[in-house]
Design an enzyme around this catalytic site. Structure first.
Site, PDB file in Angstrom:
ATOM      1  N   ASP A 298      44.217  26.986 -36.200  1.00  0.00           N
ATOM      2  CA  ASP A 298      45.252  28.056 -35.596  1.00  0.00           C
ATOM      3  C   ASP A 298      45.708  28.888 -36.811  1.00  0.00           C
ATOM      4  OD1 ASP A 298      45.848  29.831 -34.263  1.00  0.00           O
ATOM      5  OD2 ASP A 298      47.197  28.755 -33.618  1.00  0.00           O
TER       6      ASP A 298
ATOM      7  N   THR B  47      44.678  35.510 -34.917  1.00  0.00           N
ATOM      8  CA  THR B  47      45.583  34.910 -36.244  1.00  0.00           C
ATOM      9  C   THR B  47      45.427  35.687 -37.308  1.00  0.00           C
ATOM     10  OG1 THR B  47      45.621  32.921 -34.856  1.00  0.00           O
ATOM     11  CG2 THR B  47      47.390  34.351 -33.595  1.00  0.00           C
ATOM     12  N   THR B  48      44.297  34.501 -37.437  1.00  0.00           N
ATOM     13  CA  THR B  48      43.371  34.471 -38.860  1.00  0.00           C
ATOM     14  C   THR B  48      43.254  36.165 -39.365  1.00  0.00           C
ATOM     15  OG1 THR B  48      42.392  31.872 -38.087  1.00  0.00           O
ATOM     16  CG2 THR B  48      42.336  32.919 -41.056  1.00  0.00           C
TER      17      THR B  48
ATOM     18  N   ASP C  45      44.916  30.039 -26.639  1.00  0.00           N
ATOM     19  CA  ASP C  45      44.210  30.942 -26.775  1.00  0.00           C
ATOM     20  C   ASP C  45      43.104  31.007 -25.660  1.00  0.00           C
ATOM     21  OD1 ASP C  45      45.482  30.802 -29.340  1.00  0.00           O
ATOM     22  OD2 ASP C  45      43.691  30.200 -30.576  1.00  0.00           O
TER      23      ASP C  45
END
Length: 494
Positions: free
Chosen positions: A67, A100-101, A401
């Site tokens: 994550d 998020t990446t 998530d």
């Protein structure tokens, strides 16, 4: 008469003046380099074939995660511009939950492009203006290619939750976690009128032991404490639940005090008074018809004394103590009861009712589970299990998530294809749009459109494909009008 110009006397500047006054261009480039370094650090963890990162913190605790927000939170970043990227991924985690990446990688690519434009002599203000224009245009293109989705269509919700779980460590359990996430969100929203989901209404309880497969969705509430009192009931049907915020123990003064007792008669009297005082409280509780008692944690003195537990057990009242302060609101919402702050307010109206309250064994610890609440609030509890700490933590993050993904679908009911398809589509469409523009803007647009291709590039690189040929092929497909063409990382085709 001619006047002669006298040169001003030279003062030697102190060293400190030179140290921090670098030229703005150098500072700008140092900011961009720092931000790019952060993006490069996590780009290998993008996508289903991305690698997981193992991070060791100062205490020697190890975290294994995929994550982006978690990785960046654990990294000790010092540079202010790099910190901005870390905060960007946290904002994405709070707002959307997943991706998020990707946001960090996109930001890094955009900055890299800006750097190239700056070296060509573009003014920073011009670049930022065209970026704003670019993002507005990009949103238009995305909305035109989105597929509307209905919340009653369970299959597509499951697919989206599965996508969120696919790149995680626990992806082999996604067949079980995804339906859990979908059911949990659908239980607490009304698809017709709700526009948002409050994830505080989904209570996730992590407990070591068993495997992820043994996790369960509980329609009701689970307490991690076991029921107190020896000889008390461990299963109660037709439960009447009271939640109290006062203590059932002998009163104390506010200051430290000592009572000196000289003879046995006085000591007897003290003990008798104490017993009478506590018996009085327990009788009142029983009289209101309560048979399950939840007691808030108390800092000042024992929330419930041994004597009180004994008396409550005799009256067949199940006791769960140490309910945390911050859980009170959730408990009230779930059980439909009111918190009771003093004994005088302990009335039947303040109690919640449920079909069943029982203690059950899970692994090496016991829990109390209350199910079949009569007028339940819109809340749900999930009991997560895991065989070791890392798996449990990661399962919690992945489930969060997945829940966030479903929440986004409640907010905006549209899906877009993944696998680098939206980025490639934007790149093609915005490059075409750039041809219709004039001047600097057109140039900036073309450059930014090109930088969007970094996502498909990294996806294919992580899957072991050749990035150049894959991205070119993808661009071709989109130019021909296949808006939904993306990279299939598993089968290694487009």
């Amino acid at each position: 008469m001619a006047t002669k110009a006298v040169p001003a006397p030279k003062t030697r500047p102190s060293k400190s003046e030179f140290k921090d006054k670098e030229k703005p261009a150098q500072i700008r480039s140092s900011n961009i380099v720092a931000a790019k370094a952060v993006a490069d650090a996590i780009k290998t963890s993008l996508g289903p074939r991305g690698m997981d990162k193992m991070i060791q913190d100062g205490k020697g605790e190890v975290t294994i995660t995929n994550d982006g927000a978690t990785i960046l939170k654990q990294m000790k970043v010092l540079h202010p511009a790099a910190k901005m990227l870390v905060e960007l991924s946290q904002a994405q985690d709070a707002e959307a939950g997943d991706g998020t990446t990707s946001v960090v990688i996109l930001a890094g690519a955009m900055l890299e492009t800006s750097q190239k434009l700056l070296t060509k002599g573009f003014h920073p203000a011009a670049i930022s203006d065209s970026l704003l224009h670019f993002s507005a245009k990009a949103v238009e293109v995305l909305e035109s290619m989105a597929i509307p989705v209905d919340l009653t269509d369970n299959a597509s919700l499951l697919k989206s939750a599965n996508t969120a779980l696919n790149s995680k460590v626990v992806h082999e359990h996604s067949g079980m976690l995804a339906p859990m996430a979908v059911d949990a969100v659908l239980k607490i929203v009304d698809p017709n009128k709700d526009q948002n989901v409050d994830l505080k209404d989904i209570h996730i309880i992590k407990k070591l032991g068993e495997t992820v497969e043994d996790s369960q969705l509980v329609d009701g509430i689970v307490f991690t404490q076991k029921s107190q009192g020896i000889g008390g009931p461990s299963k109660i049907e037709k439960a009447k639940i009271g939640l109290i915020q006062f203590c059932i123990s002998p009163p104390k003064t506010d200051m430290d005090n000592t009572v000196l007792i000289r003879d046995y008669a006085a000591m007897d009297r003290v003990l008798r008074e104490e017993r009478q005082y506590i018996l009085n409280i327990t009788k009142k509780i029983k009289a209101a018809g309560c048979n399950v008692l939840l007691i808030q944690k108390s800092i000042l003195r024992d929330a419930v004394s041994d004597l009180a537990l004994h008396l409550l057990a005799k009256q067949k009242i199940m006791v769960v103590k140490d309910i945390e302060r911050e859980d009170i609101e959730f408990v009230c919402k779930t059980l439909g009861c009111r918190p009771i702050a003093s004994l005088d307010h302990f009335t039947p109206e303040a109690l919640g009712t449920a079909e069943l309250s029982e203690e059950f064994q899970a692994g090496d610890s016991k829990f109390v589970k209350i199910t079949g609440v009569q007028n339940p609030g819109r809340t749900v509890s999930i009991l997560l299990r895991g065989s070791n700490k890392q798996v449990l933590e990661e399962a919690d993050r992945s489930l969060h998530d997945a829940l966030c993904v479903i929440r986004c679908l409640v907010k905006k009911r549209f899906l877009i294809p993944g696998g680098g398809a939206p980025e490639a589509e934007l790149s093609v469409k915005l490059t075409q749009y750039a041809h219709t523009m004039k001047g600097m803007d057109a140039y900036c647009f073309r450059a930014f459109a090109e930088s969007l291709e970094v996502i498909p590039g990294i996806l294919s690189e992580n899957a072991g494909l050749s990035p150049i040929s894959t991205v070119t092929e993808l661009r071709n497909r989109h130019a021909r009008g296949e808006t939904h063409a993306g990279i299939n990382v598993r089968k290694v085709v487009i």
